[in-house]
Design a protein around this motif. Structure first.
Motif, PDB file in Angstrom:
ATOM      1  N   LYS A 185      -1.765 -20.577  15.744  1.00 50.97           N
ATOM      2  CA  LYS A 185      -2.451 -21.485  14.813  1.00 50.97           C
ATOM      3  C   LYS A 185      -1.930 -22.901  15.003  1.00 50.97           C
ATOM      4  O   LYS A 185      -0.765 -23.180  14.706  1.00 50.97           O
ATOM      5  N   GLU A 236      -0.355 -11.772   8.096  1.00 49.57           N
ATOM      6  CA  GLU A 236      -0.185 -12.739   9.189  1.00 49.57           C
ATOM      7  C   GLU A 236      -1.527 -13.053   9.845  1.00 49.57           C
ATOM      8  O   GLU A 236      -1.811 -14.208  10.168  1.00 49.57           O
ATOM      9  N   LYS A 237      -2.346 -12.041  10.064  1.00 47.39           N
ATOM     10  CA  LYS A 237      -3.649 -12.256  10.688  1.00 47.39           C
ATOM     11  C   LYS A 237      -4.514 -13.167   9.826  1.00 47.39           C
ATOM     12  O   LYS A 237      -5.152 -14.105  10.327  1.00 47.39           O
ATOM     13  N   ILE A 279       3.082 -16.922  14.088  1.00 45.39           N
ATOM     14  CA  ILE A 279       1.917 -17.598  13.521  1.00 45.39           C
ATOM     15  C   ILE A 279       1.698 -18.943  14.197  1.00 45.39           C
ATOM     16  O   ILE A 279       0.572 -19.317  14.540  1.00 45.39           O
ATOM     17  N   GLN A 297       8.373 -14.683  12.094  1.00 45.14           N
ATOM     18  CA  GLN A 297       7.018 -14.857  11.568  1.00 45.14           C
ATOM     19  C   GLN A 297       6.493 -16.255  11.867  1.00 45.14           C
ATOM     20  O   GLN A 297       5.338 -16.428  12.279  1.00 45.14           O
ATOM     21  N   THR A 337      -3.252 -16.725  10.011  1.00 44.22           N
ATOM     22  CA  THR A 337      -3.577 -17.323  11.302  1.00 44.22           C
ATOM     23  C   THR A 337      -5.051 -17.723  11.375  1.00 44.22           C
ATOM     24  O   THR A 337      -5.394 -18.779  11.929  1.00 44.22           O
TER      25      THR A 337
END
Length: 266
Positions: free
Chosen positions: A233, A198-199, A229, A225, A202
């Protein structure tokens, strides 16, 4: 199957994975103005993209799809971690060099696309991820059991489970699954878990679109999720494709093609 740990994790894998040369399928003119790379999921292969690839080529794109390591006709290796998959596809570039205008990744291909794009910012201008497995923290035995069962699927059993699929999708999926060994499938599932990208997704600088499976079909990419995100973002957009299972591009190839051709939302 014997439930023992058949494929022990290497105590210290090399920092830099060995890159293997992936066999490629191509559609469209190599000198087209737009270039797409399509990355298949676990137990699939490049040929499974046939409808999406053909439609993009008809729309004027040059399309490339590899068999990823351990799949189809690709080399077999001792290493099936996500970083190794990513290293393989980072070695692929469009005709003439530069960035891929679009990288499409399904399931495993979605996390590989994410890992590769975050590791090398100039590699992909845009990502389109189809029910990507961005995070896994548990349920490993469930994943292993389901995947090993998938390897022995027949056309008849797959058709019963997916009566709306095109006959060619049934044939190609069975062929691809039978070319994927239990060693490859179980090594990937056991030795990458847990993971979370996820990081990386993003922080990836380009636009990202996610087409998730219908909530009624146990999607790999969840609303939680998407919300997390999306809150971090700005150029991230996701939607659940009504009626689609995890195999979004087999259930609704038109939705995938439309998202690819639409480009990033503004």
């Amino acid at each position: 199957m014997d439930q023992r740990e058949t494929f022990p994790v290497t105590a210290s894998a090399p920092a830099t994975p060995t890159v293997v040369q992936l066999p490629l399928m191509r559609w469209g003119r190599p000198d087209a103005s737009r270039h797409a790379l399509l990355l298949h999921g676990l137990t699939s292969a490049a040929a499974c993209w046939w409808r999406v690839a053909d439609e993009l080529a008809e729309a004027g794109w040059s399309v490339t799809a590899p068999d990823q390591r351990g799949h189809g006709l690709a080399p077999r290796t001792r290493r099936y971690d996500i970083e190794a998959f990513a290293a393989d596809v980072l070695a692929l570039t469009p005709e003439g060099g530069g960035a891929w205008d679009l990288v499409v990744g399904h399931s495993l291909g979605g996390v590989v696309a994410t890992a590769a794009a975050s590791a090398e910012p100039g590699w992909a201008s845009r990502l389109l991820l189809l029910d990507p497995v961005i995070s896994v923290s548990g349920r490993v035995e469930e994943f292993v059991s389901g995947t090993l069962t998938e390897l022995t699927a027949t056309e008849e059993s797959l058709l019963r489970k997916n009566p709306e699929w095109h006959p060619e999708d049934i044939f190609l999926k069975v062929q691809a699954a039978h070319r994927t060994s239990p060693y490859v499938a179980e090594s990937f599932l056991r030795h990458n878990t847990p993971w979370s990208y996820e990081k990386e997704l993003t922080e990836y600088a380009g636009p990202v679109t996610v087409l998730a499976a219908d909530p009624a079909h146990n999607p790999a990419f969840t609303a939680d999720q998407g919300d997390r995100i999306g809150s971090s973002k700005a150029d991230f957009h996701w939607t659940a494709v009504e009626g689609a299972t995890h195999s979004v591009y087999r259930d609704n190839p038109a939705a995938v093609v439309a998202a690819a051709l639409a480009g990033p939302e503004r």
